[in-house]
Scaffold this active site. Structure first.
Site, PDB file in Angstrom:
ATOM      1  N   LYS A  76       0.846  -1.198   0.000  1.00 23.38           N
ATOM      2  CA  LYS A  76       0.000   0.000   0.000  1.00 23.38           C
ATOM      3  C   LYS A  76       0.882   1.250   0.000  1.00 23.38           C
ATOM      4  O   LYS A  76       1.932   1.251   0.643  1.00 23.38           O
ATOM      5  CB  LYS A  76      -0.863   0.032   1.270  1.00 23.38           C
ATOM      6  CG  LYS A  76      -1.998  -0.967   1.319  1.00 23.38           C
ATOM      7  CD  LYS A  76      -2.812  -0.777   2.588  1.00 23.38           C
ATOM      8  CE  LYS A  76      -3.899  -1.817   2.730  1.00 23.38           C
ATOM      9  NZ  LYS A  76      -4.944  -1.726   1.684  1.00 23.38           N
ATOM     10  N   ARG A 115      -9.804 -11.746   2.725  1.00 24.46           N
ATOM     11  CA  ARG A 115     -10.663 -12.836   2.244  1.00 24.46           C
ATOM     12  C   ARG A 115      -9.958 -14.181   2.370  1.00 24.46           C
ATOM     13  O   ARG A 115     -10.610 -15.213   2.484  1.00 24.46           O
ATOM     14  CB  ARG A 115     -11.117 -12.537   0.815  1.00 24.46           C
ATOM     15  CG  ARG A 115     -10.033 -12.547  -0.205  1.00 24.46           C
ATOM     16  CD  ARG A 115     -10.429 -11.816  -1.491  1.00 24.46           C
ATOM     17  NE  ARG A 115     -10.470 -10.357  -1.313  1.00 24.46           N
ATOM     18  CZ  ARG A 115     -10.821  -9.515  -2.278  1.00 24.46           C
ATOM     19  NH1 ARG A 115     -11.180  -9.972  -3.464  1.00 24.46           N
ATOM     20  NH2 ARG A 115     -10.830  -8.215  -2.049  1.00 24.46           N
TER      21      ARG A 115
HETATM   22  N1  BES Z   1      -7.939  -3.793   4.625  1.00 29.36           N
HETATM   23  C1  BES Z   1      -8.121  -3.471   3.260  1.00 29.36           C
HETATM   24  C2  BES Z   1      -9.454  -2.760   2.977  1.00 29.36           C
HETATM   25  C3  BES Z   1      -9.669  -1.415   3.621  1.00 29.36           C
HETATM   26  C4  BES Z   1      -9.509  -0.262   2.869  1.00 29.36           C
HETATM   27  C5  BES Z   1     -10.100  -1.295   4.923  1.00 29.36           C
HETATM   28  C6  BES Z   1      -9.740   0.969   3.445  1.00 29.36           C
HETATM   29  C7  BES Z   1     -10.325  -0.067   5.500  1.00 29.36           C
HETATM   30  C8  BES Z   1     -10.153   1.063   4.758  1.00 29.36           C
HETATM   31  C9  BES Z   1      -8.083  -4.745   2.418  1.00 29.36           C
HETATM   32  O1  BES Z   1      -7.262  -5.742   2.896  1.00 29.36           O
HETATM   33  C10 BES Z   1      -7.582  -4.356   1.088  1.00 29.36           C
HETATM   34  O2  BES Z   1      -6.465  -3.951   0.999  1.00 29.36           O
HETATM   35  N2  BES Z   1      -8.408  -4.514   0.064  1.00 29.36           N
HETATM   36  C11 BES Z   1      -8.030  -4.179  -1.245  1.00 29.36           C
HETATM   37  C12 BES Z   1      -8.569  -5.259  -2.168  1.00 29.36           C
HETATM   38  C13 BES Z   1      -8.038  -5.186  -3.562  1.00 29.36           C
HETATM   39  C14 BES Z   1      -6.547  -5.465  -3.577  1.00 29.36           C
HETATM   40  C15 BES Z   1      -8.763  -6.200  -4.403  1.00 29.36           C
HETATM   41  C16 BES Z   1      -8.621  -2.823  -1.596  1.00 29.36           C
HETATM   42  O3  BES Z   1      -9.716  -2.504  -1.120  1.00 29.36           O
HETATM   43  O4  BES Z   1      -7.960  -2.077  -2.302  1.00 29.36           O
HETATM   44 MN    MN Z   2      -5.273  -5.553   2.235  1.00 29.64          MN
END
Ligand code: BES
Ligand code: MN
Ligand code: ZN
Length: 497
Positions: free
Chosen positions: A278, A352
């Protein structure tokens, strides 16, 4: 914080702050009229000048309430009687409590208003004031040298006649339990990743279970997780020196042959994204990524305190998603507990993977119904905003129960579609499924992925990525962990059969 109930006239009570409510309507309610008289008509004058309107969330302080035995008076607006809801009432109540908890050890009395407060009757108000008294007095600054938010020392609920005292007391007792549970969840979320990692979270769960003879706690370590074929969860955990855990909390209080409900929580104690790293802005708040697990723990605490006659198990999958020489990689293929193979297309879609194995375990346990909670996708926040939980289900009638419970608790929530064509997006060329479906419909493809691990059980997935964590402090809500959905889970557990 002791909570008292009293029928003493409001003007005679000696407290640091007396709090009264006002709706946007013509007349002062009787208690307010009495206060106005004791204050020599100052409230009438303020209203005539337009400085006291009763608009929702309006705060009017009299820091020197001569004429009352209370040192200070605060009047909080509830808005138009026809527009008052549990959610709006709660907002006003927390706003008021936050306005009087900037100093330590305050004693507070609240004048309950039994007229013109819409669906929020006297007992509901008692529950809400007790809960909000606890939640509003708790901040997120565990590491400030001089803290800026202080728990109330004492809260008195003032009623008009003594006849309802016992009902008001038990409503307030329930409110206290809910407020404590919400604060527990908030605290776990607000703790730093240094403080809150899989083992330390599991320790807290065990401590909590030790307080109740009705709660049993089992913690699985790496070795056990491997024996139990939890290959997806373990793959995510591998990038961190902090070992993973799964916590199993059992509360079996429903009597013989009663069905069992499972709460499943995503507990990623920090989500860096892994090799799909990230950017800083996105990573900044990722200590909140265990909010699903924290919500389950808070709700289980309240359910045990309330002594509900139900069977509920709480399952929490705990990992940290980092990078290292041994971290899982894009292109890896994982095998989940139920045998489904997963192509890793993005290591940031880790929640997931954790849930896949924990959901499979819930199915193997033979539970009857499942609710999972997860800060799962940014896409859900894009779709519904920061304040609304998304629901996804394979069983609309079960989902309806969750929606109704959320409505009762005043927690915003909205159902999302689960059409089969979304499955196309998560097809893999090399495995049974891949862990992302690309940009479009990201919250739904995540849910369709989870659906492959619930074995046809009646299941509701709650994506709490927006509501679990507030980016900014507002008058009606401290920033940080919110405890969203704790009360809804308790409400579901109370009425699910
Ligand atoms: N923990 C994050 C989702 C999240 C985003 C929680 C903002 C709280 C605030 C999750 O693990 C994630 O990174 N999801 C990705 C999925 C994508 C890679 C398909 C996302 O939402 O970008
Ligand atoms: Mn994530
Ligand atoms: Zn995550």
């Amino acid at each position: 914080m002791p909570i008292h109930v009293s029928a003493q006239p409001p003007a005679t009570l000696e407290v640091d702050w007396l709090i009264a409510t006002l709706t946007e309507q013509e007349e002062f309610h009787p208690a307010l009229r009495a206060l106005d008289a004791a204050l020599d008509g100052v409230l009438t004058r303020l209203r005539e000048r337009g400085d006291l309107t009763g608009k929702a969330g309006e705060i009017v302080k009299l820091p020197d309430a001569r004429g009352l035995n209370a040192a200070r008076l605060l009047v909080v607006g509830l808005g138009k009687p026809s527009a008052i809801t549990t959610a709006s009432f709660e907002k006003s109540a927390v706003t008021a409590v936050r306005a009087v908890t900037d100093k330590a050890s305050r004693t507070v009395a609240v004048v309950l208003n039994s007229s013109s407060t819409g669906p929020v009757n006297l007992l509901r108000q008692s529950e809400l004031w007790a809960a909000c008294g606890l939640v509003g007095g708790r901040g997120q600054a565990f590491h400030k040298t001089e803290t800026d938010r202080f728990p109330l020392k004492d809260l008195t609920l003032l009623i008009e006649s003594g006849s309802v005292e016992n009902e008001v007391k038990s409503a307030a007792a329930k409110g206290r339990i809910l407020g404590d549970a919400v604060n527990l969840t908030r605290e776990l979320v607000n703790r730093t990743p240094e403080e809150m990692y899989p083992e330390s979270f599991a320790r807290r769960a065990r401590q909590l279970a030790d307080e109740f003879s009705s709660l049993t706690c089992e913690v699985w370590d790496e070795e056990r997780l491997a024996d139990e074929n939890m290959g997806a969860l373990l793959a995510v955990a591998r990038g961190s020196v902090k070992a993973p855990r799964m916590v199993i909390l059992e509360y079996l209080h429903g009597g013989p042959n009663a069905p069992t409900l499972a709460f499943v929580g995503k507990g990623v104690t920090f989500d860096s994204g892994g090799y799909s790293l990230k950017p800083t802005d996105g990573m900044l708040t990722m200590k909140c990524d265990m909010a699903g697990a924290a919500t389950v723990l808070g709700a289980m605490n309240a359910i045990a305190e309330l002594n509900l006659k139900v069977n509920v198990i709480g399952l929490m999958g705990l990992v940290e998603n980092l990078v290292s020489g041994d971290a899982y990689k894009l292109g890896d293929v994982l095998k989940a507990r139920n045998g489904v193979t997963i192509e890793v297309a993005n290591t940031d879609a880790e929640g997931r993977l954790v849930l896949a194995d924990v959901l499979s375990y819930a199915v193997d346990r033979g539970v009857d119904k499942i609710i999972d909670l997860a800060t799962l996708t940014g896409a859900c926040v894009v779709a519904l905003g920061e304040d609304v939980v998304g629901t996804f289900t394979n069983a609309p009638a079960w989902e309806k129960k969750v929606l109704d419970a959320a409505e009762t608790c005043g927690e915003p929530i909205w159902p999302m579609p689960m059409f089969d064509n979304f499955n196309e997006l998560i097809k893999s060329d090399v495995a049974d499924v891949k862990n992302t479906g690309g940009r479009w419909g990201g919250a739904v493809t995540a849910a369709k992925f989870l659906e492959k691990f619930v074995g046809g059980k009646e299941w509701v997935h709650l994506d709490i990525a927006g509501p679990a964590f507030a980016s900014a402090t507002k008058p009606h809500r401290e920033g940080g962990g919110t405890g969203a959905m704790v009360r809804t889970l308790v409400e579901v557990a109370s009425h699910w059969k």
